[in-house]
Design an enzyme around this catalytic site. Structure first.
Site, short mmCIF file in Angstrom:
data_model
loop_
_atom_site.label_atom_id
_atom_site.label_comp_id
_atom_site.label_asym_id
_atom_site.label_seq_id
_atom_site.Cartn_x
_atom_site.Cartn_y
_atom_site.Cartn_z
N GLU A 117 173.14 14.94 54.99
CA GLU A 117 173.93 14.05 55.86
C GLU A 117 173.09 12.97 56.52
O GLU A 117 173.62 11.98 57.02
CB GLU A 117 174.70 14.87 56.92
CG GLU A 117 173.89 15.33 58.12
CD GLU A 117 172.85 16.39 57.80
OE1 GLU A 117 171.64 16.06 57.86
OE2 GLU A 117 173.22 17.53 57.48
N HIS A 159 166.45 20.04 64.76
CA HIS A 159 166.54 20.56 63.38
C HIS A 159 165.28 20.29 62.57
O HIS A 159 165.09 20.88 61.50
CB HIS A 159 167.74 19.96 62.65
CG HIS A 159 169.06 20.32 63.24
ND1 HIS A 159 169.48 21.63 63.35
CD2 HIS A 159 170.04 19.56 63.79
CE1 HIS A 159 170.68 21.65 63.94
NE2 HIS A 159 171.03 20.42 64.22
N ASP A 195 172.15 22.92 72.88
CA ASP A 195 172.95 22.15 71.91
C ASP A 195 173.87 23.12 71.17
O ASP A 195 173.54 24.30 71.00
CB ASP A 195 172.01 21.46 70.92
CG ASP A 195 172.73 20.53 69.96
OD1 ASP A 195 172.78 19.32 70.23
OD2 ASP A 195 173.25 21.02 68.93
N HIS A 197 174.40 23.32 68.10
CA HIS A 197 173.81 23.75 66.82
C HIS A 197 172.52 24.53 67.04
O HIS A 197 171.78 24.26 67.98
CB HIS A 197 173.53 22.54 65.93
CG HIS A 197 174.76 21.73 65.63
ND1 HIS A 197 175.14 20.65 66.39
CD2 HIS A 197 175.69 21.88 64.66
CE1 HIS A 197 176.27 20.15 65.89
NE2 HIS A 197 176.63 20.87 64.84
N ASP A 284 177.29 18.69 72.69
CA ASP A 284 178.32 18.89 71.67
C ASP A 284 179.01 20.25 71.80
O ASP A 284 179.80 20.64 70.95
CB ASP A 284 177.75 18.69 70.25
CG ASP A 284 176.38 19.28 70.06
OD1 ASP A 284 175.89 20.01 70.96
OD2 ASP A 284 175.77 19.03 69.00
N TYR A 323 178.80 14.27 70.54
CA TYR A 323 179.44 13.25 69.71
C TYR A 323 180.81 12.80 70.14
O TYR A 323 181.38 11.91 69.51
CB TYR A 323 179.50 13.74 68.26
CG TYR A 323 178.13 14.21 67.83
CD1 TYR A 323 177.15 13.28 67.51
CD2 TYR A 323 177.79 15.56 67.86
CE1 TYR A 323 175.87 13.69 67.19
CE2 TYR A 323 176.51 15.98 67.54
CZ TYR A 323 175.55 15.04 67.21
OH TYR A 323 174.29 15.45 66.92
C1 FKS Z 1 180.01 16.78 59.99
C2 FKS Z 1 178.99 17.89 59.76
C3 FKS Z 1 177.80 17.60 60.57
C4 FKS Z 1 175.44 17.93 60.77
C5 FKS Z 1 175.34 18.36 62.19
C6 FKS Z 1 174.04 17.93 62.83
C7 FKS Z 1 173.98 18.28 64.28
C8 FKS Z 1 172.80 17.64 64.98
C9 FKS Z 1 172.55 18.14 66.40
C10 FKS Z 1 171.38 17.37 67.00
F1 FKS Z 1 171.13 17.80 68.22
F2 FKS Z 1 170.29 17.50 66.29
F3 FKS Z 1 171.66 16.09 67.11
N1 FKS Z 1 176.67 18.33 60.15
N2 FKS Z 1 180.85 16.61 58.86
O1 FKS Z 1 173.66 17.94 67.22
O2 FKS Z 1 172.24 19.50 66.41
ZN ZN Z 2 174.16 19.67 67.93
#
Ligand code: FKS
Ligand code: ZN
Length: 342
Positions: A117, A159, A195, A197, A284, A323
């Site tokens: 991505e 990440h 976060d 994630h 997020d 986001y």
């Molecule tokens: C959307 C799927 C998104 C990627 C998600 C990345 C998250 C990034 C994060 C960071 F802090 F690094 F910015 N997949 N279709 O929020 O963990």
């Molecule tokens: Zn995140």
């Protein structure tokens, strides 16, 4: 509290993020910073300064030399190969394949990428360096006696592993800052990652270490990115056993659930007795975030900011994700105000 921020983040703005089989405008986009800056100024958290020039040494403490070189030269190699789009690799060293770095730039990008991505563009290197610089300058403020500082980093970092980019991340700002505290003489540093994630990069970098405690609250890997790390039974290895703590949580988790995990996390951090705390702050976890599934309300960010402040540790707060554009300003500043008032 000082806020360290570089306008150079704008140099990284891919046109496309591969999402659901389409190239969409990346969720991780420059306007995120405008929402946060606007809210910081509106609430007089406006002691904002640019970072000093980036130092490569701290980056090299947590990232592989070949990986750093790759990020620096990827765009010129890509264009020299005649490719006209942004860098999105097509093949990866998967199960039972060779972990050897190819010469071909498409192959090299696949070697160093952990996901597709995250496109690399002409300005990605400079923006990643500016983001790391913001973390470095903010870290030095805390190391020199400020009770706290906020590194408003973009692109984010958690990440990024020692030799992998992806999940919008290139340099692991939080891991680098933690290592800086250690290199300056700290015995123990804790990283609290709130976060949505899992910060697979931070976990990977410190997995066998006892001098950096990594604690993460996140969407469980069965259901959430980055999918392949972040289970509760990942507790560290060797000397690092017990110094990696994951709190994976299911879809729909509200603050009732999340706040209990945070309470447990804070107690573990207290017991560890670190000299400094790095907070990987992603907002997020908000109920309206477009790519996440927790259900935090805006006021919850204030509540948990205050809880983290009660640890009474020198604290560096590093921006990660978030986001739901408009709301990320409110939620980020709610957390900071809760932290400062608690
Ligand atoms: C959307 C799927 C998104 C990627 C998600 C990345 C998250 C990034 C994060 C960071 F802090 F690094 F910015 N997949 N279709 O929020 O963990
Ligand atoms: Zn995140």
């Amino acid at each position: 509290m000082k806020v360290v921020f570089s306008e150079d983040h704008r140099k990284h703005f891919p046109q496309g993020e591969l999402s659901g089989g389409e190239l969409v405008t990346p969720f991780e986009r420059p306007s995120r910073m405008e929402y946060i800056l606007r809210e910081l100024k509106a609430r007089k958290l406006d002691d904002i300064m640019p970072p000093a020039k980036v130092a490569m040494k701290p980056i090299e403490r947590v990232h592989d030399k070949g990986y750093i070189r790759f990020l620096k030269t990827a765009w010129s190699e890509w264009t020299a190969a005649g490719f006209r789009g942004e860098i999105i690799p097509t093949g990866f060293p998967m199960r039972r394949m060779q972990l050897r770095v190819p010469r071909n730039i498409d192959g090299k990008a696949g070697y160093y990428a952990l996901a597709t991505e995250t496109a690399i563009t002409a300005g990605t290197w400079e923006a990643a360096c500016a983001s790391a610089a913001a973390a470095q300058t903010a870290q030095r403020l805390v190391a020199n006696g400020a009770p706290s500082a906020f590194a408003l980093c973009r692109p984010p970092g958690h990440h990024a592993a020692s030799d992998m980019y992806g999940g919008y991340c290139f340099f692991n700002n939080a891991a680098m800052a933690a290592q800086m505290f250690i290199d300056q003489g700290a015995s123990r540093v804790a990283i609290l990652d709130v976060d949505f994630h899992h910060g697979n990069g931070i976990q990977d970098i410190f997995y066998d270490r006892e001098d950096v405690l990594y604690v993460s609250l996140h969407g469980r890997p069965e259901d959430a990115y980055p999918y392949f790390l972040g289970y509760a039974d990942e507790t560290g290895k060797g000397k690092g056993k017990g110094f990696n703590i994951n709190y994976p949580m299911p879809p729909g988790s509200p603050y009732d659930v999340w706040g209990k995990a945070l309470e447990s996390a804070c107690r573990k951090i207290k017991r560890y007795g670190p000299d400094a705390l790095v907070v990987s702050l992603g907002v997020d976890t908000f109920k309206e975030d477009p790519i996440s599934f927790f259900k935090l309300e805006s006021e919850d960010f204030r509540t948990y900011g205050a809880r983290i402040a009660r640890l009474k540790l020198p604290t560096l707060i590093v921006m990660e994700g978030g986001y739901a554009v408009e709301a990320i300003g409110v939620n980020t500043v709610n957390m900071l105000e809760g932290f400062l008032g608690g």
